[in-house]
Design an enzyme around this catalytic site. Structure first.
Site, PDB file in Angstrom:
ATOM      1  NE  ARG A 235      -4.182  -1.603   0.086  1.00  0.00           N
ATOM      2  CZ  ARG A 235      -4.275  -2.671  -0.699  1.00  0.00           C
ATOM      3  NH1 ARG A 235      -3.280  -2.959  -1.529  1.00  0.00           N
ATOM      4  NH2 ARG A 235      -5.344  -3.442  -0.663  1.00  0.00           N
TER       5      ARG A 235
ATOM      6  CG  HIS B  38      -2.651  -0.945  -7.077  1.00  0.00           C
ATOM      7  ND1 HIS B  38      -3.150  -0.203  -6.039  1.00  0.00           N
ATOM      8  CD2 HIS B  38      -2.629  -2.229  -6.622  1.00  0.00           C
ATOM      9  CE1 HIS B  38      -3.441  -1.004  -5.011  1.00  0.00           C
ATOM     10  NE2 HIS B  38      -3.128  -2.232  -5.352  1.00  0.00           N
TER      11      HIS B  38
END
Length: 310
Positions: free
Chosen positions: A225, A273
């Protein structure tokens, strides 16, 4: 049963609606914004839901995260209390993460950025590196994805170590457990892979202090993250040479703004991502199976622990 789907990208929402409609015959599946009466929603399938959106569904029975992490759900300050959260995990996600980690560890290990620079400069420059058993690689976080990545790296011959909240046993991996063993894990680590869940304890963990414990000129890979990383500390470590290179798949703000300094930094590789991004065809089967099981029994194998944050 009525299932509401939300993803920040409208096109991606449509993919999930179409996939789940086919996989859940007899259930109503629609984009969250298209459901006129939120009280009709039984289940919400979401990625980065808008704050307060889930609170408008008073009869919500469970929330499904489109992904292994649930931090994006827990980040909602108005999140309804006590509503179960279901993660989306499976072999496909694990395989994708294994591929991504192996790719970028090998890329840093063989110093491919320097080799590509030599090609651009038309420089016949041979970069010679130690063999994998002489390269120390560490994986932070040994859950499903982290353990699989660590095993993969050990299988490639790297001197692999792992750090987790509790003690684990992984063939070919030296495991360090608990906060008291973090410094020992970091000491001399040359390539660091972050796969920790995002919790209050791990937010900002990739900071100047941590970088200072790694081997001089280490490489960092963050595919967990964006909030794990203190951005300014990484830039400072790269500019000083403390960190040689970084691969970043996750960011504080996504999509990454066009004016972000990450894009142009010569020592940073940016990916959008994608390390373990699940597609609707595969993920839909996992989500549909979990929803059917939860509807039948009130539970399912991928139920998350909101108190722990994963």
């Amino acid at each position: 049963m009525t299932v509401a789907v939300y993803h920040p990208l409208e096109e991606t929402t449509r993919w999930w609606v179409d996939a789940l409609t086919e996989l859940l015959p007899g259930w109503q599946v629609a984009a969250m914004d298209e459901i006129a009466d939120p009280a009709r929603v039984d289940y919400a399938v979401v990625w980065r839901p808008r704050p307060g959106a889930l609170a408008r569904c008073p009869n919500l029975r469970a929330i499904v995260s489109i992904g292994a992490g649930i931090d994006h759900v827990l980040a909602d300050p108005a999140l309804p209390r006590g509503v179960p959260i279901i993660r989306t995990v499976g072999r496909d996600l694990t395989q994708r993460m294994r591929e991504y980690v192996a790719l970028h560890v090998l890329r840093h290990h063989r110093d491919m950025p320097r080799q590509l620079q030599a090609q651009r400069e038309r420089d016949w420059h041979a970069v010679v590196v130690p063999v994998a058993p002489r390269r120390s690689v560490g994986v932070m976080g040994l859950g499903n994805l982290g353990a699989a990545a660590a095993r993969t790296l050990a299988g490639l011959g790297f001197a692999t170590r792992g750090w987790a909240r509790t003690q684990k046993s992984l063939d070919g991996v030296e495991v360090f457990a608990g906060p008291d063993r973090l410094d020992a894990f970091l000491d001399g680590c040359e390539i660091l892979v972050n796969l920790l869940p995002l919790t209050r304890d791990t937010s900002g963990i990739l900071d100047a202090r941590l970088f200072g414990r790694l081997a001089e000129g280490a490489c960092v890979i963050n595919c967990a993250r964006g909030a794990h990383l203190v951005d300014a500390d990484l830039f400072a470590a790269l500019d000083s040479g403390r960190i040689k290179q970084a691969t970043l798949d996750v960011f504080h703000e996504e999509p990454l703004p066009a004016d972000s300094p990450f894009w142009d930094h010569p020592a940073i590789t940016v990916t959008p991502h994608i390390a373990s991004r699940i597609d609707a065809a595969t993920g839909g089967k996992l989500i549909a199976a979990n929803l059917r099981e939860f509807e039948r029994t009130g539970s399912c194998p991928d139920l998350a622990d909101a108190a722990r944050g994963y």
